[in-house]
Motif scaffolding. Structure first.
Motif, PDB file in Angstrom:
ATOM      1  N   SER A  37       0.819  -1.212   0.000  1.00 52.35           N
ATOM      2  CA  SER A  37       0.000   0.000   0.000  1.00 52.35           C
ATOM      3  C   SER A  37       0.852   1.260   0.000  1.00 52.35           C
ATOM      4  O   SER A  37       0.334   2.373  -0.193  1.00 52.35           O
ATOM      5  CB  SER A  37      -0.925   0.002   1.220  1.00 52.35           C
ATOM      6  N   SER A  97      -0.379   5.190   4.150  1.00 51.91           N
ATOM      7  CA  SER A  97      -0.960   4.141   3.321  1.00 51.91           C
ATOM      8  C   SER A  97      -1.746   4.785   2.194  1.00 51.91           C
ATOM      9  O   SER A  97      -2.396   5.824   2.396  1.00 51.91           O
ATOM     10  CB  SER A  97      -1.880   3.233   4.143  1.00 51.91           C
ATOM     11  N   ALA A 128      -4.063   2.978   0.666  1.00 52.77           N
ATOM     12  CA  ALA A 128      -5.264   2.149   0.549  1.00 52.77           C
ATOM     13  C   ALA A 128      -6.510   3.034   0.522  1.00 52.77           C
ATOM     14  O   ALA A 128      -6.558   4.049   1.227  1.00 52.77           O
ATOM     15  CB  ALA A 128      -5.328   1.161   1.699  1.00 52.77           C
ATOM     16  N   TYR A 163      -5.961   0.644  -2.724  1.00 48.76           N
ATOM     17  CA  TYR A 163      -5.101   0.747  -3.901  1.00 48.76           C
ATOM     18  C   TYR A 163      -5.242  -0.453  -4.841  1.00 48.76           C
ATOM     19  O   TYR A 163      -4.781  -0.409  -5.985  1.00 48.76           O
ATOM     20  CB  TYR A 163      -3.638   0.904  -3.473  1.00 48.76           C
ATOM     21  N   ALA A 185      -7.392  -3.446   1.393  1.00 48.07           N
ATOM     22  CA  ALA A 185      -6.676  -2.849   0.262  1.00 48.07           C
ATOM     23  C   ALA A 185      -7.598  -2.586  -0.915  1.00 48.07           C
ATOM     24  O   ALA A 185      -7.293  -1.750  -1.778  1.00 48.07           O
ATOM     25  CB  ALA A 185      -5.526  -3.762  -0.162  1.00 48.07           C
TER      26      ALA A 185
END
Length: 639
Positions: A383, A462, A464, A466, A581
């Protein structure tokens, strides 16, 4: 005027008084008069060796042996000088000569073997002891030491044979039987009715109050995966010797594997109280504290252990995990770099020749990022790659082969390569592979990225969500779910040997908690659960898998299945990482002592914004996490 014999006695007395120069002068005078005088040659050879002139000393003693080879002292002292020179084969030959002339010299031969064994040279030790047992075949001690050396030299069958010979020499020795049983263990003879078990049970008949035999039996069962039998054996040993710290320690390790973390911790505390200076036991206490959900105490214990043994890799790793669990990220990420001193990271260290990346610009060259842990970890740390791409870093990612299709689609600006052993040769290149392909100038394991890509307090960044699932497969899976039905994807099991028992939830318990009209429970769990699912279906619960999905081998398909459901409810396994994710609404069902990445006392996570953490409030009690997941499901159903 003194005779030769009188002069030799004077020189010897000076030699004994460490007046070496005066003694040497007299030895030389004697040898000038009688160049072949064997005792003067021998004594001056010893003196030169003591003065650091080892080669000259060996030469003189060899001359003495040439004059009179029947003197065992000559051979023994020559062996000592040769060993100091590192000429171990020659030293062994001289010791054998001495022992052949005088069987009492077997003591020196045995001592040489034990020194070799301690220095990590089991082959030399075994060679010496083979000779020793040949000269004195009825010695139980020599047979046992030979077995130790052979076992250390990975000659398990030969080691067991020597133990059996020793046992024939002393058939009623319970300790001998214990050792024999333990040497049979690495030979794969630990079946419930195997030779190792039979040997140890025979030892118990001879001496049922020998706690070491119970310990050996427990170790045998544990290595074979028979944890219940191992626990019983350790507890039997503790019944006869409650002060045996090793048994408390080993029993606690079994209890960890059984998921009985509080009992394991109590036993580990007892072991540490009995042997407070035993570093291994203290280190295991830190592990038990962390597993049982006491990271502050685990950190304090580990700091104390490292004060005594700063290079102990297991405790350095525990320190890092405790710091990360406590959210002390800046210290934790730095300590996390100590993981390379322990397994399994130890085996992956140094895979690539490029220098480690420390965050500096690469001047247009490429950066290699490689996954070094489990699949969930790879998804979690990947991520961070979009952040590198946005910063203009040209990235190459080496990952688990099953993740390649998913990562390649989701990270189009990253070159994705399947992990291989050895690595793909293009990844180990330090020069440009082609004019349009800049060289890989640096490398970094994915788990080291958070240290470089974090906020001012070390809190991990992060990108995310992603991941991008295959749209066609998402549509196909969604079509398999009845229209108007709320789809809840579930995963409830992990095969993780250390954490699995504390994380896993019985499928029946989870399915009943989520069952309600208008809800389809979608199985995202790997493994064959056909019978359990059929039983739930027979009870009227709407549960089933998706056609053509193999959650173990087809991670790209699993990602599409996760994307196709409305809510994911799962334990801490790969599914929660995929769901987070992908940005799917997720309830993560966590044990009381959750792994470091989920921190403590919070319902959100910096890694995945759409994941809600549903924690146990007491060990083994899933009522609160399941109630929270059901509330989230009811909210979605009501909406």
């Amino acid at each position: 005027m003194a005779t030769i014999q009188e002069a030799l006695l004077i020189a010897f007395d000076l030699h004994q008084d460490r007046r070496l120069d005066e003694a040497d002068a007299i030895y030389r005078q004697i040898l000038d008069a009688l160049p072949g005088h064997v005792m003067a040659l021998h004594l001056r050879g010893i003196l030169l060796g003591q003065s650091g002139r080892l080669e000259e000393g060996c030469a003189l003693i060899r001359q003495a042996i040439a004059g009179d080879g029947a003197q065992p002292d000559f051979h023994t002292n020559l062996a000592g000088l040769l060993e100091a020179l590192g000429r171990l084969d020659e030293a062994l030959d001289s010791m054998v000569q001495a022992a052949t002339l005088d069987p009492t010299r077997l003591v020196q031969l045995n001592d040489f073997a034990m020194r070799s064994l301690k220095a990590g040279r089991p082959g030399e030790a075994a060679k010496a002891l083979r000779v020793a047992t040949g000269l004195q075949p009825l010695s139980i001690e020599l047979r046992c030491n030979l077995a130790v050396a052979l076992a250390a030299n990975r000659q398990g069958a030969a080691a067991a044979a020597e133990r059996r010979i020793a046992l024939l020499l002393a058939p009623d020795a319970a300790e001998m039987l214990r050792l024999l049983g333990e040497y049979l263990l690495p030979l794969g003879r630990q079946a419930p009715d195997g030779e190792a078990v039979r040997t140890l049970r025979r030892a118990l008949i001879l001496d049922p109050l020998h706690h070491g035999i119970w310990n050996g039996l427990g170790r045998l069962h544990k290595e074979a995966g028979r944890l219940t039998e191992a626990r019983r054996a350790y507890e039997s040993g503790l019944a006869v010797d409650p002060a045996a710290a090793e048994l408390w320690n080993n029993r606690s390790n079994v209890l960890k594997g059984q998921g009985d973390l509080e009992t394991a911790l109590a036993g580990q505390r007892r072991a540490a109280a009995l042997q407070p200076d035993e570093i291994g036991i203290r280190s295991n206490l830190g592990d038990a504290l962390l597993l049982a959900g006491h990271p502050e105490e685990a950190l304090a214990n580990t700091q104390a252990v490292l004060a005594l043994a700063p290079d102990l890799g297991e405790s350095r790793l525990l320190r890092a995990l405790a710091l990360l669990t406590l959210g002390r990220f800046e210290e934790g990420w730095a300590a996390w770099e100590d993981r390379w001193t322990v397994q399994p990271w130890l085996f992956a260290a140094g895979r690539f020749p490029q220098p480690a990346w420390m965050g500096r610009p690469l001047g247009g060259n490429r950066l290699l990022i490689w996954g070094e842990q489990g699949i969930g970890d790879e998804i979690q740390f990947a991520s961070l790659l979009p952040l590198l791409v946005r910063a203009g870093v040209s990235c190459v990612l080496e990952c688990e082969p099953r993740l390649v299709p998913l990562f390649a689609r989701s990270l189009p600006e990253v070159e994705v390569v399947a992990r291989g052993w050895p690595p793909d040769p293009d990844l180990t290149r330090t020069e440009a592979a082609a004019p349009d392909r800049p060289p890989i100038a640096a490398q970094i394991p994915a788990g080291s990225l958070p240290r470089l890509l974090a906020d001012a307090k070390g809190v991990p960044l992060s990108a995310a969500p992603y991941l991008l699932a295959d749209p066609a497969r998402v549509s196909g899976f969604r079509a398999a779910i009845p229209v108007g039905t709320l789809a809840v994807g579930i995963a409830w099991h992990t095969t993780n040997p250390k954490h699995g028992r504390s994380r896993n939830i019985p499928l029946r318990v989870l399915a009943h908690a989520l069952h309600r009209p208008g809800v389809r429970i979608v199985v995202l769990q790997y493994g064959d659960w056909t019978q359990e699912i059929a039983a739930l279906t027979a009870e009227g619960i709407d549960i089933g898998g998706l056609p053509g999905l193999d959650p173990w081998s087809d991670l790209d398909g699993l990602a599409a299945a996760v994307a196709a459901v409305d809510l994911v409810v799962c334990i801490d396994n790969v599914t929660v990482h995929l769901a987070g994710a992908l940005g799917r609404p997720t309830c993560a069902l966590l044990p009381y002592a959750a792994e470091w990445r989920w921190l403590r006392d919070r319902t959100d996570t910096p890694w995945y914004p759409t994941v809600t953490l549903c924690r146990q409030q007491a060990p083994k009690d899933w009522s609160v996490p399941l109630r929270l997941a059901r509330q989230r499901l009811d909210e979605l159903a009501g909406g």
